[in-house]
Write a protein that holds these residues in place. Structure first.
Motif, PDB file in Angstrom:
ATOM      1  N   PRO A  41     -19.926 -48.787   6.167  1.00  0.00           N
ATOM      2  CA  PRO A  41     -18.590 -49.128   5.684  1.00  0.00           C
ATOM      3  C   PRO A  41     -18.562 -49.269   4.170  1.00  0.00           C
ATOM      4  O   PRO A  41     -19.537 -49.711   3.552  1.00  0.00           O
ATOM      5  N   GLN A  67     -13.338 -52.283   6.086  1.00  0.00           N
ATOM      6  CA  GLN A  67     -12.719 -51.186   5.343  1.00  0.00           C
ATOM      7  C   GLN A  67     -13.744 -50.054   5.289  1.00  0.00           C
ATOM      8  O   GLN A  67     -14.595 -49.998   4.418  1.00  0.00           O
ATOM      9  N   ASN A  69     -13.615 -46.347   5.475  1.00  0.00           N
ATOM     10  CA  ASN A  69     -13.628 -45.098   4.724  1.00  0.00           C
ATOM     11  C   ASN A  69     -12.235 -44.811   4.177  1.00  0.00           C
ATOM     12  O   ASN A  69     -11.256 -44.840   4.926  1.00  0.00           O
ATOM     13  N   SER A  70     -12.148 -44.525   2.892  1.00  0.00           N
ATOM     14  CA  SER A  70     -10.858 -44.266   2.254  1.00  0.00           C
ATOM     15  C   SER A  70     -10.785 -42.864   1.656  1.00  0.00           C
ATOM     16  O   SER A  70      -9.972 -42.610   0.765  1.00  0.00           O
ATOM     17  N   TYR A  75      -7.105 -47.410   3.794  1.00  0.00           N
ATOM     18  CA  TYR A  75      -7.690 -47.825   5.070  1.00  0.00           C
ATOM     19  C   TYR A  75      -6.563 -48.067   6.069  1.00  0.00           C
ATOM     20  O   TYR A  75      -5.532 -48.656   5.741  1.00  0.00           O
ATOM     21  N   GLY A  94     -13.592 -49.201  13.779  1.00  0.00           N
ATOM     22  CA  GLY A  94     -13.321 -48.661  12.456  1.00  0.00           C
ATOM     23  C   GLY A  94     -13.936 -47.293  12.252  1.00  0.00           C
ATOM     24  O   GLY A  94     -13.340 -46.404  11.629  1.00  0.00           O
ATOM     25  N   ILE A  98     -11.820 -43.589  11.596  1.00  0.00           N
ATOM     26  CA  ILE A  98     -11.940 -42.632  10.488  1.00  0.00           C
ATOM     27  C   ILE A  98     -11.570 -41.231  10.964  1.00  0.00           C
ATOM     28  O   ILE A  98     -10.756 -40.531  10.362  1.00  0.00           O
ATOM     29  N   GLY A 109      -7.104 -43.351   5.687  1.00  0.00           N
ATOM     30  CA  GLY A 109      -8.515 -43.629   5.879  1.00  0.00           C
ATOM     31  C   GLY A 109      -8.712 -44.420   7.164  1.00  0.00           C
ATOM     32  O   GLY A 109      -7.798 -44.554   7.977  1.00  0.00           O
ATOM     33  N   GLY A 111     -10.166 -48.022   9.128  1.00  0.00           N
ATOM     34  CA  GLY A 111     -10.583 -49.417   9.049  1.00  0.00           C
ATOM     35  C   GLY A 111     -10.210 -50.147  10.329  1.00  0.00           C
ATOM     36  O   GLY A 111      -9.537 -49.607  11.201  1.00  0.00           O
ATOM     37  N   ASP A 147      -4.866 -50.793   1.912  1.00  0.00           N
ATOM     38  CA  ASP A 147      -5.262 -51.016   3.306  1.00  0.00           C
ATOM     39  C   ASP A 147      -4.017 -51.475   4.058  1.00  0.00           C
ATOM     40  O   ASP A 147      -3.394 -52.475   3.678  1.00  0.00           O
TER      41      ASP A 147
END
Length: 452
Positions: A41, A67, A69-70, A75, A94, A98, A109, A111, A147
């Motif tokens: 993460p 959180q 992956n962006s 997120y 999470g 993704i 992303g 999360g 996010d």
């Protein structure tokens, strides 16, 4: 591979992805570095939540936000409120999120977050106090361009409302920092229905490609009794299928006759669940039989479609064999990681044995949750888009966009599975989903310098 085998759920998710990526990685070994990087993460936020019970005593819970992956956008993923919540479960969710979000084609992303707080048995006042305490810390880490959490198990419209109100007070801004909001203060039409409707839209494509058929006359097993199961069931009825089962953590409710569940039955169950009661409160009469402590998969002799829509690992290897014996040809996950690895291997083995599409016995076409149930987060993404534009689309507009997303997602899974998966005349949707989602994320990460 994760070096934390004690995180069983997360390890299972990583193993499943790794296993199905292997045909792609064998041809493109440079992507192994991306797989190593994407398992970690970007950030894990863990915090204490103290709140006051109605009797004046102080309670404490653990709060989390993973959180993950962006690379593709802010997120995005739900907030789960349930006693079982721990870091392993949230990392698994999470991680799956993704690739699920990537398959929607939207800029999101991955999360996940939540708390081991249990809303069951709590008053509205206690839930409000918890949500305000939870958001006091979470508000430091989220934002419309950073996010954007949503609801999940235990987090419905009431909880989203309390959390949104808390954020607005703490930050003094009205912002689209949560999805699943009320319809008259930033929410989107079709959001409650989206995961269930999207699941059926996805399976509609499976029915056409394997058997050139539709839902008319199909006998459908559904687990769960929450939003996903309810709206999937209603859409099945609308399209001409028969719903044979619903269930909850206490047991399974099985239709005893040919009619199955009707819309009125599902409405009554929705009322029961809204009151946070067990399905045992449903007046089954002679039309249904209650099976205490059971899941639906071994309780009927004949069915065509199975839709696990309750929780992770709710369908195991023995139950997979029972479904195939009962004639089930389609399994699609409304829940996240609803099938165990053993069950997936059994379904995939049956798929690999198909030499041509005229074969009618012993075949089970399987769709993983990250593809089949991505409709919920897709409409969350559409809610974000509406918030950004300060406008609201009609139900018909949102439903049309949802259907288009699910059809495109299915085609992506089919085409990618056909390109990379081994064996059989039918592509692997699980390999297609994992590989397509992974490539999209990995390529964005490489462009941004996360691996090279």
């Amino acid at each position: 591979m994760s070096n934390l085998p004690i995180e069983a759920e997360f390890q299972q998710a990583v193993d499943e992805i790794t296993q199905t990526l292997e045909p792609f990685l064998a041809k493109n070994p440079e992507y192994r570095k991306a797989l190593e990087v994407v398992q970690i993460p970007e950030r894990v936020v863990q915090f204490r939540v103290t709140w006051e019970r109605d009797d004046g005593s102080i309670a404490v819970n653990r709060g989390y936000r993973v959180q993950f992956n962006s690379a593709l956008g802010p997120y995005k993923g739900g907030l789960r409120l349930h006693p079982s919540v721990n870091l392993s479960i949230l990392k698994f969710l999470g991680f799956e999120q993704i690739f699920k979000n990537a398959l929607t084609g939207l800029m999101m992303g991955g999360g996940k977050g939540g708390s081991d707080f249990d809303p069951k048995g709590k008053s509205d006042g206690e839930i409000r106090k918890f949500c305000y305490a939870f958001m006091q810390e979470l508000s430091r880490h989220i934002g419309a361009d950073t996010d954007v959490p949503a609801g999940d198990i235990g987090t419905g419209g009431r909880e989203i409302g309390f959390m949104f109100g808390a954020y607005k007070k703490y930050r003094n801004e009205f912002s689209g920092i949560l999805t699943g909001k009320g319809a008259n203060w930033g929410g989107s039409f079709i959001r409650p229905e989206a995961t269930g409707y999207g699941l059926i839209y996805y399976v509609t494509e499976m029915l056409r490609d394997l058997d050139n058929t539709d839902w008319k006359g199909k006998r459908v097993l559904i687990s769960g009794a929450g939003n996903v199961a309810q709206y999937a069931a209603l859409k099945v009825l609308e399209l001409g299928g028969t719903v044979l089962s619903l269930s909850d953590s206490h047991g399974a409710l099985i239709a005893t006759g040919e009619e199955g569940f009707k819309a009125d039955d599902i409405s009554n169950i929705a009322t029961i669940k809204l009151a946070r009661k067990s399905l045992t409160a449903f007046d089954a009469g002679s039309k249904f039989q209650w099976h205490e402590g059971k899941r639906p998969w071994t309780l009927v002799e004949k069915a065509d479609v199975a839709l696990p829509s309750a929780s992770q690992n709710e369908l195991n290897g023995e139950e997979a064999k029972a479904l195939i014996k009962a004639g089930v040809r389609y399994v699609a996950e409304g829940s996240n990681m609803g099938c165990t690895l053993e069950a997936i291997e059994i379904f995939e083995s049956s798929r690999k044995a198909v030499k041509d599409l005229t074969q009618t016995e012993g075949i089970c076409f399987y769709a993983p949750g990250k593809a089949a149930n991505c409709g919920g987060v897709a409409v969350s993404g559409l809610e974000m888009a509406q918030n950004s534009q300060r406008l609201k689309w009609t139900p018909a507009e949102v439903d049309a966009k949802l259907k288009d997303i699910m059809v495109t997602c299915y085609k992506t899974c089919w085409d990618t599975g056909k390109q990379y998966a081994e064996g059989g005349a039918v592509p692997s949707l699980v390999a297609g989903a994992n590989i397509a989602g992974f490539i999209k994320v990995a390529d964005a990460m490489r462009d941004q310098g996360d691996w090279w």
